[in-house]
Write a protein that holds these residues in place. Structure first.
Motif, mmCIF file in Angstrom:
data_model
loop_
_atom_site.group_PDB
_atom_site.id
_atom_site.type_symbol
_atom_site.label_atom_id
_atom_site.label_comp_id
_atom_site.label_asym_id
_atom_site.label_seq_id
_atom_site.Cartn_x
_atom_site.Cartn_y
_atom_site.Cartn_z
ATOM 1 N N HIS A 106 0.861 -1.128 -0.105
ATOM 2 C CA HIS A 106 0.010 -0.075 -0.039
ATOM 3 C C HIS A 106 0.907 1.220 -0.072
ATOM 4 O O HIS A 106 0.674 2.217 -0.756
ATOM 5 N N GLN A 107 1.787 1.442 0.847
ATOM 6 C CA GLN A 107 2.925 2.475 0.851
ATOM 7 C C GLN A 107 3.443 2.697 -0.545
ATOM 8 O O GLN A 107 3.571 3.889 -1.125
ATOM 9 N N LEU A 108 3.798 1.706 -1.165
ATOM 10 C CA LEU A 108 4.198 1.744 -2.477
ATOM 11 C C LEU A 108 3.352 2.427 -3.424
ATOM 12 O O LEU A 108 3.843 3.103 -4.216
ATOM 13 N N ALA A 109 2.206 1.776 -3.565
ATOM 14 C CA ALA A 109 0.996 2.177 -4.340
ATOM 15 C C ALA A 109 0.687 3.419 -4.131
ATOM 16 O O ALA A 109 0.476 4.276 -4.908
ATOM 17 N N ASP A 110 0.817 4.051 -2.928
ATOM 18 C CA ASP A 110 0.435 5.235 -2.523
ATOM 19 C C ASP A 110 1.416 6.344 -3.160
ATOM 20 O O ASP A 110 1.205 7.552 -3.660
ATOM 21 N N ALA A 111 2.527 6.024 -3.103
ATOM 22 C CA ALA A 111 3.953 6.709 -3.455
ATOM 23 C C ALA A 111 3.909 6.724 -4.944
ATOM 24 O O ALA A 111 4.092 7.859 -5.597
ATOM 25 N N ALA A 112 3.430 5.785 -5.663
ATOM 26 C CA ALA A 112 3.334 5.774 -7.110
ATOM 27 C C ALA A 112 2.041 6.569 -7.509
ATOM 28 O O ALA A 112 2.428 7.343 -8.467
ATOM 29 N N ALA A 113 0.977 6.720 -6.753
ATOM 30 C CA ALA A 113 -0.116 7.761 -6.998
ATOM 31 C C ALA A 113 0.235 9.035 -6.928
ATOM 32 O O ALA A 113 -0.082 9.926 -7.853
ATOM 33 N N THR A 114 0.807 9.343 -5.909
ATOM 34 C CA THR A 114 1.499 10.576 -5.382
ATOM 35 C C THR A 114 2.294 10.975 -6.511
ATOM 36 O O THR A 114 2.220 12.221 -7.091
ATOM 37 N N ALA A 115 3.326 10.188 -7.200
ATOM 38 C CA ALA A 115 4.408 10.626 -8.194
ATOM 39 C C ALA A 115 3.635 10.937 -9.454
ATOM 40 O O ALA A 115 3.811 11.677 -10.219
ATOM 41 N N GLY A 116 2.573 9.970 -9.726
ATOM 42 C CA GLY A 116 1.617 10.249 -10.871
ATOM 43 C C GLY A 116 1.061 11.548 -11.069
ATOM 44 O O GLY A 116 1.047 12.281 -11.815
ATOM 45 N N LYS A 117 0.409 12.101 -9.896
ATOM 46 C CA LYS A 117 -0.222 13.323 -9.737
ATOM 47 C C LYS A 117 0.876 14.543 -9.970
ATOM 48 O O LYS A 117 0.873 15.422 -10.576
ATOM 49 N N LYS A 118 2.208 14.251 -9.296
ATOM 50 C CA LYS A 118 3.253 15.069 -9.495
ATOM 51 C C LYS A 118 3.552 15.247 -10.884
ATOM 52 O O LYS A 118 4.017 16.423 -11.482
ATOM 53 N N ALA A 119 3.606 14.238 -11.838
ATOM 54 C CA ALA A 119 4.019 14.332 -13.132
ATOM 55 C C ALA A 119 2.697 14.585 -13.830
ATOM 56 O O ALA A 119 2.954 14.837 -15.192
ATOM 57 N N GLY A 120 1.638 15.200 -13.475
ATOM 58 C CA GLY A 120 0.538 15.906 -14.280
ATOM 59 C C GLY A 120 -0.550 14.794 -14.604
ATOM 60 O O GLY A 120 -1.371 15.071 -15.554
ATOM 61 N N ALA A 121 -0.558 13.568 -14.180
ATOM 62 C CA ALA A 121 -1.574 12.370 -14.708
ATOM 63 C C ALA A 121 -2.888 12.730 -13.865
ATOM 64 O O ALA A 121 -2.709 13.144 -12.822
ATOM 65 N N ASP A 122 -3.617 12.094 -14.384
ATOM 66 C CA ASP A 122 -4.981 11.747 -13.607
ATOM 67 C C ASP A 122 -4.906 10.438 -13.159
ATOM 68 O O ASP A 122 -4.685 9.493 -13.966
ATOM 69 N N VAL A 123 -5.025 10.394 -11.857
ATOM 70 C CA VAL A 123 -4.503 9.085 -11.137
ATOM 71 C C VAL A 123 -5.786 8.564 -10.145
ATOM 72 O O VAL A 123 -6.591 9.279 -9.826
ATOM 73 N N ARG A 124 -5.922 7.344 -10.449
ATOM 74 C CA ARG A 124 -6.817 6.543 -9.386
ATOM 75 C C ARG A 124 -6.148 5.532 -8.938
ATOM 76 O O ARG A 124 -5.293 4.469 -9.326
ATOM 77 N N LEU A 125 -6.245 5.407 -7.443
ATOM 78 C CA LEU A 125 -5.496 4.547 -6.512
ATOM 79 C C LEU A 125 -6.594 3.488 -5.993
ATOM 80 O O LEU A 125 -7.769 3.992 -5.604
#
Length: 205
Positions: free
Chosen positions: A16-35
């Motif tokens: 979960h911690q890795l997944a949450d970090a991936a979602a945060t990184a995606g948002k920082k990169a300008g993506a529309d993200v669903r966790l």
């Protein structure tokens, strides 16, 4: 905008911690993200017998459960799972087994896909778990994006292998190591960048 779905199963919290970090990184990169987390399959009595498992399930009850619509929506997909005897967890595998209708309809073709995992010990099946997930993605006709050695953080011992980011929990403080979180950010950005390039190329064509 490129869309990213991060879909995972976690029993005690590392994935979960890795997944949450991936979602945060995606948002920082300008993506529309669903966790999204996949449903727990084990009986409540079994989960309750492990305080860490029960506690994590309660703590993440507000994370939406994954649905097939999330796969259709996404340009890029990141899947996370702990290792179970060198294979993905049954909970994630069960969700993947429900994708046959999408796969047969060609709705997963050319999705950009990558995966990550967490194990108790270094040699507990990280590579075989990620390779097993790839077997599903081959059938989908998706584009698998490995981590390789595209960034120095991916070459550190804590991050496992070139197939996908991995974390080791035994003998370490609770949670993923800082290098693991840095590595998953690299992986998320790489997946998004490739998915975005494919979208641009498709639009231009």
């Amino acid at each position: 905008m490129t869309s990213l779905a991060v879909i995972y199963y976690s029993s005690t919290g590392n994935v979960h911690q890795l997944a949450d970090a991936a979602a945060t990184a995606g948002k920082k990169a300008g993506a529309d993200v669903r966790l999204r987390r996949v449903a727990e399959l084990f009986p409540p009595d079994t989960v309750a017998g492990n305080p860490a498992w029960a506690g994590h399930l309660a703590a993440t009850r507000d994370v939406a459960e994954a649905a097939l619509e999330d796969l259709e929506w996404a340009d890029a997909l990141l899947f996370g799972t702990p290792t179970r005897f060198g294979l993905p967890a049954a909970q994630l595998k069960q969700f993947l087994d429900t994708t046959v209708t999408l796969s047969l309809a060609g709705k997963l073709v050319n999705k950009v896909v990558a995966s990550f995992t967490s194990t108790a010990a270094t040699h507990s099946g990280q590579e075989s778990t990620l390779l097993a997930l790839n077997n599903t993605f081959y059938h989908w006709g998706s584009i698998i994006v490995p981590t390789g050695a595209v960034d120095p953080v991916l070459a550190t011992p804590d991050n496992g292998n070139p197939y996908g980011v991995s974390s080791v929990s035994r003998g370490r403080p609770a949670g993923a190591a800082p290098d693991n979180l840095a590595a998953i950010e690299v992986q998320a950005r790489r997946v998004i960048d490739i998915a975005a390039a494919l979208k641009r190329g498709s639009a231009a064509g």
